[in-house]
Design an enzyme around this catalytic site. Structure first.
Site, PDB file in Angstrom:
ATOM      1  N   ASP A 176      13.187  56.171  87.152  1.00  0.00           N
ATOM      2  CA  ASP A 176      12.123  56.364  88.154  1.00  0.00           C
ATOM      3  C   ASP A 176      11.388  57.688  87.934  1.00  0.00           C
ATOM      4  OD1 ASP A 176      14.677  57.391  88.969  1.00  0.00           O
ATOM      5  OD2 ASP A 176      13.873  57.791  90.966  1.00  0.00           O
ATOM      6  N   HIS A 177      12.000  58.613  87.191  1.00  0.00           N
ATOM      7  CA  HIS A 177      11.357  59.899  86.907  1.00  0.00           C
ATOM      8  C   HIS A 177      10.715  59.935  85.523  1.00  0.00           C
ATOM      9  CE1 HIS A 177      13.105  62.260  90.340  1.00  0.00           C
ATOM     10  NE2 HIS A 177      13.785  61.123  90.397  1.00  0.00           N
ATOM     11  N   HIS A 199      10.176  62.138  97.283  1.00  0.00           N
ATOM     12  CA  HIS A 199      11.245  61.204  96.893  1.00  0.00           C
ATOM     13  C   HIS A 199      12.005  60.812  98.171  1.00  0.00           C
ATOM     14  CE1 HIS A 199      14.850  59.648  94.793  1.00  0.00           C
ATOM     15  NE2 HIS A 199      14.128  59.623  93.696  1.00  0.00           N
TER      16      HIS A 199
END
Lengths: 279, 270
Positions: free
Chosen positions: A75-76, A247
């Site tokens: 996801d990063h 986040h």
């Protein structure tokens, strides 16, 4: 109002959840006309284009050249092929410089290998393309000073996010200091790195939402991430000028509800970050 | 996507993406350093025998070898720790142990490049040395140093590994970090890398002075020649380390020493 010389643009405030309003985690720091990107969740290049259209010309595609990764979770990093190749297709000549934990170089070389046919076609076909912009220069870092120029000094510090190396970053600009937590459980190290900083970008999950999660996911998040009440305690000790939530794992809670959870233990300035917010 | 194209288990292990390959790399570097120390012994003993007419007693040899090994490993640790943020270190070897795409072929190209540059440097150094002997009032050799080409070959192998681990991976990287702290630029700009390279090359030249004392008379001229000769090839090795990787520098050092220590004595005996 005059903008600060060092400012942060939240390009992506999201999580692995495919929220169409929140791209994957990415923060742009702009200082003295220079641009420094932190993480590249999915959607980063288009969010950068949106920020550029809104007036932050430093985020023009061809200027997306420096990236600092907190860790290598997808996801990063799912925006990394996009960040590597799209600005090149649009004319970037400089190789992409990437600082990150061990494994960064392997990730980049595998991405280049995956796109080998495309890269070759663009280099050898009729499409005008320079020969350098698709390349990457990985810098696999440990903790401590990892970058310094006339505008900023950037230090990496360890965070607790599972067994693989993961970092947070402290960015000292000329007149502002900014801390980015990346993904982490709360630690004393984050508190000490954030003491008196101007901006603290910190991940968070809703304690109320957490209670509704299955036991195995609760165990995972307890160990790897930071609950709202834990962040309230951490921020109370670190005293940042502004705490920016990113986040955020809402799990059905609203932004107001999440902030209310933090207000139970933290009374100073909080912002729940959204994509393209500028601080 | 076929299963065979998935990364191997190392990538998904719970110990992190690449810790084990790095630990393995340091193990290999340590093994290479041990091999390098052992390989250098016959050459060094030949020199000692030429100069002193006796061999170094084995306890002294053991202690000297252990000290040498410790220095090599210390320098390698420093270089591997500091190198990555400086654009130095051993990314070529890390890529290879991590089985990154094309890492093997890149390493092969670096080795070929290093061997070519190193052989060229060895030939040029030999020619310049002959010219210096013809032109300059150099002292007669005090001791007719003699060693077999095999000893020279082994000495080249050992020096190629260990002197590059010390002077390029260790010393040059450390100087680059210190200079970057001084000017507050990280990664350091090219001028700083060249300065670090020059300082390391100077140290490399000084490190070769003791052998001068063994072989011939020490005066300004001979000291200057040793510093200049080793300093210049040191600069070449440093440039290769920076631009083509540690293995290229090792290959170049090996090739230079192979010419000087094995081929020249073999083809042009005194």
């Amino acid at each position: 109002m005059d903008q600060p010389a060092t400012r942060a643009i939240l390009l992506g405030s999201g999580t692995p959840h495919a929220d169409p309003d929140r791209c994957g985690p990415a923060v742009a720091i702009v200082a003295g006309g220079e641009l420094y990107l932190f993480d590249c969740g999915p959607g980063i290049v288009r969010r950068a284009a949106a920020a550029c259209r809104a007036g932050a010309t430093e985020l023009e595609a061809v200027r997306l050249q420096r990236l600092f990764l907190t860790h290598l979770h997808s996801d990063h990093t799912a925006g990394l092929p996009d960040l590597l190749l799209t600005p090149w297709v649009l004319g970037r000549r400089a190789p992409l410089e990437v600082w990150g934990p061990p494994g960064t170089a392997a990730m980049l070389s595998h991405i280049q290998e995956a796109y080998r046919a495309d890269i070759r076609l663009r280099l050898e076909g009729r499409e005008p393309a320079n020969e350098t912009g698709w390349q990457a220069r990985p810098h696999e870092i440990a903790t401590g000073r990892v970058y310094e120029d006339a505008q900023v000094a950037i230090d990496a510090f360890p965070v607790r996010h599972g067994p693989a190396p993961a970092f947070g970053y402290r960015i000292a600009g000329r007149e502002r200091s900014i801390v980015i937590s990346g993904d982490t459980a709360p630690t004393d190290e984050i508190v000490s790195q954030s003491l008196g900083c101007d901006l603290l970008f910190h991940e968070v999950y809703s304690r109320a939402g957490f209670a509704r999660q299955p036991a195995d996911w609760q165990a995972y998040h307890r160990e790897m991430h930071t609950a709202s009440d834990e962040l309230a305690d951490l921020a109370s000790r670190a005293c940042p000028g502004l705490l920016v939530l990113y986040h955020q794992l809402f799990w059905g809670e609203s932004e107001e509800g999440l902030i209310a959870e933090l207000r139970g233990g933290y009374g100073a300035r909080i912002a729940s970050g959204r994509d393209l917010d500028v601080y | 996507m076929g299963h065979e194209s998935l990364p191997d288990a190392t990538w998904t292990s719970t110990s992190g993406p690449s810790r084990r390959p790095r630990a393995r790399l340091f193990g290999w570097i340590a093994a290479a350093a041990v091999a390098g120390v052992l390989a250098t012994l016959p050459y060094e003993q030949s020199i000692t025998l030429s100069a002193e007419s006796v061999l170094l007693p084995w306890p002294a040899l053991l202690v000297a070898s252990l000290v040498h090994l410790a220095l090599v490993l210390l320098c390698a640790s420093i270089g591997m720790r500091l190198g990555p943020t400086l654009g130095l270190g051993a990314p070529d070897l890390i890529a290879w142990v991590e089985r990154q795409p094309h890492a093997g072929s890149k390493l092969g190209r670096a080795i070929r490049r290093g061997l070519l540059w190193g052989a060229a440097a060895g030939i040029v150094t030999t020619m310049l040395g002959a010219a210096a002997e013809a032109i300059l009032p150099l002292p007669e050799e005090l001791h007719a140093a003699s060693w077999s080409p095999w000893h020279g070959l082994l000495g080249a192998f050992g020096a190629g590994i260990n002197e590059e681990l010390i002077f390029r991976l260790g010393v040059m990287t450390l100087f680059a970090r210190l200079l970057s702290l001084l000017v507050r630029r990280l990664p350091p700009p090219p001028a700083l890398i060249w300065t670090a390279n020059a300082l390391a090359a100077l140290g490399f030249g000084f490190a070769h002075l003791p052998i001068l004392e063994v072989l011939t008379e020490v005066n300004h001229l001979t000291v200057g020649l040793v510093l200049a000769g080793n300093g210049l090839v040191g600069l070449l090795f440093g440039w290769l380390y920076w631009r083509s990787g540690l293995v290229a520098a090792m290959a170049a050092h090996f090739a230079t020493d192979l010419v000087l220590k094995a081929l020249v004595p073999l083809l042009l005996p005194l």
